[in-house]
Scaffold this active site. Structure first.
Site: not given
Ligand SMILES: Cn1cnc2c(O)nc(N)nc21
Length: 275
Positions: A219, A255
């Site tokens: 990000k 994630r």
């Molecule tokens: C789908 N998605 C994209 N970024 C995310 C994040 O930081 N957390 C979660 N739970 N889903 C995300």
């Protein structure tokens, strides 16, 4: 199932966070350009082989500036990857109740809703009825405009209170606390200053009494924290740095796009302290 794995990973547990591998089935996702959607890479089994504990499957990109996707199109995209998900532990990244239902029917083990069950009025009841785990992520505004002018008086307290209120709403709907995961939503209506405050204050969110998920992989916050331009394809080192920061603050699920690299970094990090 995922629920047991989630409740087993508590702060101070001494374990490592679970690794959630990202599978974007969209032509406009910011990082992989949706190769999978065009029948390219991004194979769920490869993510599991690389060490993913769960694969997060999303057919509607919610990156900043993304346009909403119609239900029929989101269902069609999801359907295109279902065969590759056989035997894989997976979660569905969606805001729509109908997509949640289809995913659960097809074997999804968890719902990951970036709107924390606020986008679709039918979502809360569906999750309550199905008895599945659910990730409640904080967001401010809608993907198309959320980064225009994010504003908070005190981002830590406001995000905490918002998540606490969503958890209370879930409890009132019959969704047990043991089924809930909370997530501060890095990059979802946050400036660099806000993202940095949330990363520094992550440990506060353990007071919500549920496992925490952190998603910062590739990000823009990584570019901001690096203090110089870092194109999205060059953000792996920064992504690993944020992942280890999360692990050090007791986050239970990470994630990430780069599963093998994250798994190795966590193993080395864990190896230093392991008894
Ligand atoms: C789908 N998605 C994209 N970024 C995310 C994040 O930081 N957390 C979660 N739970 N889903 C995300």
């Amino acid at each position: 199932d995922v629920r047991e794995r989630l409740t087993a990973v508590r702060p101070g547990y001494g374990g490592r966070p679970l690794v959630m591998g990202i599978l974007n089935v969209t032509p406009d996702s910011f990082s992989d350009g949706g190769q999978y959607f065009e029948g390219g890479g991004g194979d769920p089994a490869a993510l599991v082989t690389a060490g993913a504990d769960i694969v997060d499957v999303g057919a509607e990109s919610t990156r900043p500036g993304a346009a909403a996707v119609a239900l029929e199109e989101e269902l069609r995209r999801l359907g295109s990857v279902l065969p590759a998900l056989a035997g894989v532990r997976w979660s569905v990244d969606t805001r729509k109740a109908a997509v949640m239902a289809a995913a659960l029917d097809a074997g999804a083990g968890m719902i990951n809703d970036v709107s924390a069950l606020t986008h679709d009025p039918a979502a809360m009841a569906l999750v309550a009825a199905r008895g599945c785990p659910v990730v409640l992520m904080h967001h401010q505004g809608e993907p198309a405009t959320m980064q225009v002018a994010p504003a908070y008086d005190d981002v830590l307290l406001e995000v905490f209170d918002w998540l606490a209120a969503r958890i209370d709403a879930c409890l009132a709907a019959g969704i047990g606390r043991e089924r809930i995961v909370a997530d501060v939503g890095i990059g979802f209506g946050k400036s660099l200053h806000h993202n940095r405050a949330l990363l520094r204050g992550l440990a506060l969110f353990h007071a919500l009494g549920v496992p925490l998920l952190l998603g910062a992989s590739r990000k823009r916050v990584i570019e901001g924290l690096a203090g110089r331009a870092v194109p999205v394809g060059a953000r792996l080192p920064g992504s690993l740095a944020v992942a280890l920061h999360g692990a050090a603050h007791g986050v239970q699920i990470l994630r990430v796009h780069d599963v093998a690299e994250t798994v190795q970094a966590l193993a080395v990090w864990r190896g230093i302290e392991a008894a």
